[in-house]
Write a protein that holds these residues in place. Structure first.
Motif, PDB file in Angstrom:
ATOM      1  N   ALA A 234       0.752  -1.292   0.176  1.00 34.74           N
ATOM      2  CA  ALA A 234      -0.045   0.042   0.093  1.00 34.74           C
ATOM      3  C   ALA A 234       0.853   1.218   0.245  1.00 34.74           C
ATOM      4  O   ALA A 234       0.548   2.324  -0.477  1.00 34.74           O
ATOM      5  N   ALA A 235       1.986   1.257   0.492  1.00 35.00           N
ATOM      6  CA  ALA A 235       2.720   2.497   0.786  1.00 35.00           C
ATOM      7  C   ALA A 235       3.641   2.727  -0.489  1.00 35.00           C
ATOM      8  O   ALA A 235       4.277   3.684  -0.678  1.00 35.00           O
TER       9      ALA A 235
ATOM     10  N   SER B 169      14.850   3.539   0.469  1.00 31.82           N
ATOM     11  CA  SER B 169      15.269   5.154   0.664  1.00 31.82           C
ATOM     12  C   SER B 169      16.247   5.560  -0.075  1.00 31.82           C
ATOM     13  O   SER B 169      16.496   6.870  -0.118  1.00 31.82           O
ATOM     14  N   GLN B 170      16.991   4.759  -0.807  1.00 33.43           N
ATOM     15  CA  GLN B 170      18.171   5.183  -1.564  1.00 33.43           C
ATOM     16  C   GLN B 170      17.414   6.036  -2.924  1.00 33.43           C
ATOM     17  O   GLN B 170      17.867   6.994  -3.204  1.00 33.43           O
TER      18      GLN B 170
ATOM     19  N   LYS C 205       9.505   9.150   2.012  1.00 29.18           N
ATOM     20  CA  LYS C 205       8.487   9.029   2.578  1.00 29.18           C
ATOM     21  C   LYS C 205       7.691  10.571   2.415  1.00 29.18           C
ATOM     22  O   LYS C 205       8.485  11.381   2.777  1.00 29.18           O
ATOM     23  N   LEU C 206       6.392  10.574   1.734  1.00 27.34           N
ATOM     24  CA  LEU C 206       5.627  11.662   1.392  1.00 27.34           C
ATOM     25  C   LEU C 206       5.391  12.356   2.899  1.00 27.34           C
ATOM     26  O   LEU C 206       4.790  11.623   3.604  1.00 27.34           O
ATOM     27  N   ASP C 207       5.391  13.573   2.654  1.00 29.23           N
ATOM     28  CA  ASP C 207       4.934  14.262   3.967  1.00 29.23           C
ATOM     29  C   ASP C 207       3.607  14.003   4.591  1.00 29.23           C
ATOM     30  O   ASP C 207       2.618  13.982   3.623  1.00 29.23           O
TER      31      ASP C 207
ATOM     32  N   GLU D 285       9.110   8.956  -5.400  1.00 29.91           N
ATOM     33  CA  GLU D 285      10.316   8.968  -5.822  1.00 29.91           C
ATOM     34  C   GLU D 285      11.256  10.294  -5.635  1.00 29.91           C
ATOM     35  O   GLU D 285      10.635  11.208  -5.448  1.00 29.91           O
ATOM     36  N   ARG D 286      12.380  10.192  -5.168  1.00 31.62           N
ATOM     37  CA  ARG D 286      13.363  11.226  -4.562  1.00 31.62           C
ATOM     38  C   ARG D 286      13.399  12.186  -5.769  1.00 31.62           C
ATOM     39  O   ARG D 286      13.712  11.991  -6.984  1.00 31.62           O
ATOM     40  N   ASP D 287      13.573  13.481  -5.399  1.00 38.06           N
ATOM     41  CA  ASP D 287      13.847  14.643  -6.356  1.00 38.06           C
ATOM     42  C   ASP D 287      15.302  14.856  -6.173  1.00 38.06           C
ATOM     43  O   ASP D 287      15.622  15.805  -5.423  1.00 38.06           O
ATOM     44  N   TYR D 288      15.857  14.102  -6.997  1.00 36.28           N
ATOM     45  CA  TYR D 288      17.345  14.343  -6.856  1.00 36.28           C
ATOM     46  C   TYR D 288      17.971  15.593  -7.091  1.00 36.28           C
ATOM     47  O   TYR D 288      18.864  16.178  -6.566  1.00 36.28           O
ATOM     48  N   HIS D 289      17.366  16.515  -8.037  1.00 37.08           N
ATOM     49  CA  HIS D 289      17.762  17.990  -8.404  1.00 37.08           C
ATOM     50  C   HIS D 289      17.489  18.727  -7.213  1.00 37.08           C
ATOM     51  O   HIS D 289      18.600  19.485  -6.831  1.00 37.08           O
ATOM     52  N   ARG D 290      16.510  18.361  -6.504  1.00 35.75           N
ATOM     53  CA  ARG D 290      16.375  19.339  -5.358  1.00 35.75           C
ATOM     54  C   ARG D 290      17.396  18.851  -4.206  1.00 35.75           C
ATOM     55  O   ARG D 290      18.044  19.992  -3.588  1.00 35.75           O
ATOM     56  N   TYR D 291      17.720  17.742  -4.047  1.00 34.80           N
ATOM     57  CA  TYR D 291      18.662  17.228  -2.928  1.00 34.80           C
ATOM     58  C   TYR D 291      20.310  17.736  -3.435  1.00 34.80           C
ATOM     59  O   TYR D 291      20.887  18.297  -2.277  1.00 34.80           O
TER      60      TYR D 291
END
Length: 88
Positions: free
Chosen positions: A15-16, A61-62, A66-68, A75-81
């Motif tokens: 589900a997650a 987590s790589q 987890k969404l707020d 999916e992680r936003d690598y550009h933001r990181y």
């Protein structure tokens, strides 16, 4: 107890996580489960299942986060990181 398919994963995991993240979770869990078959490789305060779950979530987590305020992962936003890392 390894998982043959994503359908075998716990319902809370299915589900997650999006399908791709479920694949990552399942593969990492199974790898850790197999590697922990030898009790001497385990941390004494964790069960084999707990250690495999920890490894699976670390693998997820790589690429995902987890969404707020939800139990869902995206999916992680690598550009933001990368931008945040260079601002430091």
């Amino acid at each position: 107890m390894s998982y043959a398919t994503n359908e075998d994963l716990p319902s809370s995991v299915r589900a997650a996580l999006p399908v791709h993240a479920q694949n990552i979770y399942r593969e990492a869990y199974n790898r850790a489960w197999d590697n922990l078959a030898d009790p001497t490789t385990q941390d004494s305060h964790e069960t084999r299942e707990q250690a495999a779950e920890k490894a699976a979530w670390a693998a997820v987590s790589q690429t995902y986060e987890k969404l707020d305020n939800t139990e869902m992962w995206g999916e992680r936003d690598y550009h933001r990181y990368l931008d945040q890392a260079t601002d430091r």
